[in-house]
Write a protein that holds these residues in place. Structure first.
Motif, PDB file in Angstrom:
ATOM      1  N   GLU A  48       0.823  -1.206   0.000  1.00 28.57           N
ATOM      2  CA  GLU A  48       0.000   0.000   0.000  1.00 28.57           C
ATOM      3  C   GLU A  48       0.862   1.264   0.000  1.00 28.57           C
ATOM      4  N   ALA A  49       1.935   1.267   0.779  1.00 25.30           N
ATOM      5  CA  ALA A  49       2.819   2.439   0.803  1.00 25.30           C
ATOM      6  C   ALA A  49       3.502   2.624  -0.551  1.00 25.30           C
ATOM      7  N   GLY A  50       3.979   1.538  -1.144  1.00 35.72           N
ATOM      8  CA  GLY A  50       4.627   1.624  -2.454  1.00 35.72           C
ATOM      9  C   GLY A  50       3.680   2.106  -3.535  1.00 35.72           C
ATOM     10  N   ARG A  51       2.468   1.581  -3.528  1.00 40.57           N
ATOM     11  CA  ARG A  51       1.461   2.007  -4.508  1.00 40.57           C
ATOM     12  C   ARG A  51       1.147   3.487  -4.333  1.00 40.57           C
ATOM     13  N   SER A  52       0.988   3.926  -3.091  1.00 43.45           N
ATOM     14  CA  SER A  52       0.687   5.339  -2.831  1.00 43.45           C
ATOM     15  C   SER A  52       1.815   6.239  -3.312  1.00 43.45           C
ATOM     16  N   LEU A  53       3.050   5.846  -3.045  1.00 40.50           N
ATOM     17  CA  LEU A  53       4.196   6.628  -3.505  1.00 40.50           C
ATOM     18  C   LEU A  53       4.231   6.687  -5.026  1.00 40.50           C
ATOM     19  N   GLY A  57       3.764  10.046  -7.754  1.00 41.73           N
ATOM     20  CA  GLY A  57       4.868  10.444  -8.618  1.00 41.73           C
ATOM     21  C   GLY A  57       6.231  10.324  -7.955  1.00 41.73           C
ATOM     22  N   ARG A  58       6.294   9.673  -6.826  1.00 40.93           N
ATOM     23  CA  ARG A  58       7.546   9.483  -6.085  1.00 40.93           C
ATOM     24  C   ARG A  58       8.082   8.085  -6.404  1.00 40.93           C
ATOM     25  N   TYR A  59       8.477   7.923  -7.653  1.00 43.75           N
ATOM     26  CA  TYR A  59       8.754   6.605  -8.206  1.00 43.75           C
ATOM     27  C   TYR A  59       9.932   5.886  -7.557  1.00 43.75           C
ATOM     28  N   GLN A  60      11.046   6.569  -7.343  1.00 39.20           N
ATOM     29  CA  GLN A  60      12.195   5.886  -6.744  1.00 39.20           C
ATOM     30  C   GLN A  60      11.891   5.476  -5.304  1.00 39.20           C
ATOM     31  N   GLU A  61      11.190   6.317  -4.573  1.00 39.28           N
ATOM     32  CA  GLU A  61      10.792   5.945  -3.215  1.00 39.28           C
ATOM     33  C   GLU A  61       9.862   4.732  -3.253  1.00 39.28           C
ATOM     34  N   ALA A  62       8.968   4.710  -4.221  1.00 37.62           N
ATOM     35  CA  ALA A  62       8.063   3.570  -4.367  1.00 37.62           C
ATOM     36  C   ALA A  62       8.856   2.286  -4.599  1.00 37.62           C
ATOM     37  N   ILE A  63       9.833   2.366  -5.481  1.00 38.27           N
ATOM     38  CA  ILE A  63      10.672   1.204  -5.770  1.00 38.27           C
ATOM     39  C   ILE A  63      11.396   0.750  -4.506  1.00 38.27           C
ATOM     40  N   ASP A  64      11.937   1.704  -3.759  1.00 45.41           N
ATOM     41  CA  ASP A  64      12.668   1.358  -2.539  1.00 45.41           C
ATOM     42  C   ASP A  64      11.782   0.611  -1.547  1.00 45.41           C
ATOM     43  N   VAL A  65      10.542   1.034  -1.419  1.00 49.86           N
ATOM     44  CA  VAL A  65       9.607   0.364  -0.504  1.00 49.86           C
ATOM     45  C   VAL A  65       9.181  -0.985  -1.071  1.00 49.86           C
ATOM     46  N   LEU A  66       8.796  -1.011  -2.339  1.00 54.53           N
ATOM     47  CA  LEU A  66       8.289  -2.249  -2.944  1.00 54.53           C
ATOM     48  C   LEU A  66       9.347  -3.346  -2.993  1.00 54.53           C
ATOM     49  N   GLU A  67      10.613  -2.963  -3.128  1.00 53.47           N
ATOM     50  CA  GLU A  67      11.676  -3.977  -3.156  1.00 53.47           C
ATOM     51  C   GLU A  67      11.834  -4.686  -1.822  1.00 53.47           C
TER      52      GLU A  67
END
Length: 162
Positions: A48-53, A57-67
């Protein structure tokens, strides 16, 4: 480092905890508070946090969380593809989409995003194949993924003709 709050969106239907967390933190549904992002956080909270990021438009942060999340979750793979594609890494995004489809070939959202990635690469035929699969899976045109990709394809064709 960004400190804009992240709102961990719910998974649709019912109420959800839309509590803000700063960069590097995610809303842990189990703990009911913001915690440092780590693989110790539950899978759903990471997703949920990765999807929200990603949607913010906070794509690199999303990747960091989703990984940090499970690599066998089709939703996580889909949003890893989405965030990478939005950062211009279309081929990386396509690999994530293909992996998600290997887990669930009927996942229409990944097919929509994959179609958009294929359009970015100029592969209209590939995007049309994804649209046809979405149409088949949705028993016609009755789903938002069909409408979204269809609109993207129409825009792509109009730009090519213009």
């Amino acid at each position: 480092m960004l400190t804009t709050p992240v709102f961990a969106a719910g998974s649709g239907g019912g109420s959800s905890s839309n509590n803000p967390c700063n960069a590097g933190w995610v809303w842990d549904k189990t703990e009911r508070k913001c915690v440092r992002q780590s693989s110790e956080v539950d899978q759903e909270s990471l997703f949920e946090a990765g999807r929200s990021l990603a949607h913010a438009g906070r794509y690199q942060e999303a990747i960091d969380v989703l990984e940090l999340a499970s690599a066998d979750d089709k939703r996580v793979l889909n949003y890893l593809g989405f965030a990478n594609r939005k950062l211009g890494r279309v081929d990386v995004g396509l690999e994530y989409y293909r992996t998600a489809l290997a887990i669930d070939p009927e996942y229409t959202l990944v097919r929509e995003y994959m179609g958009e990635a294929l359009l970015q690469k100029g592969d209209l035929e590939g995007a049309l194949e994804q649209l046809a699969e979405i149409r088949r899976l949705c028993n016609g045109r009755g789903c938002s993924e069909y409408a979204e990709l269809s609109g993207q394809i129409a825009d792509y064709i109009n730009k090519q003709d213009g």
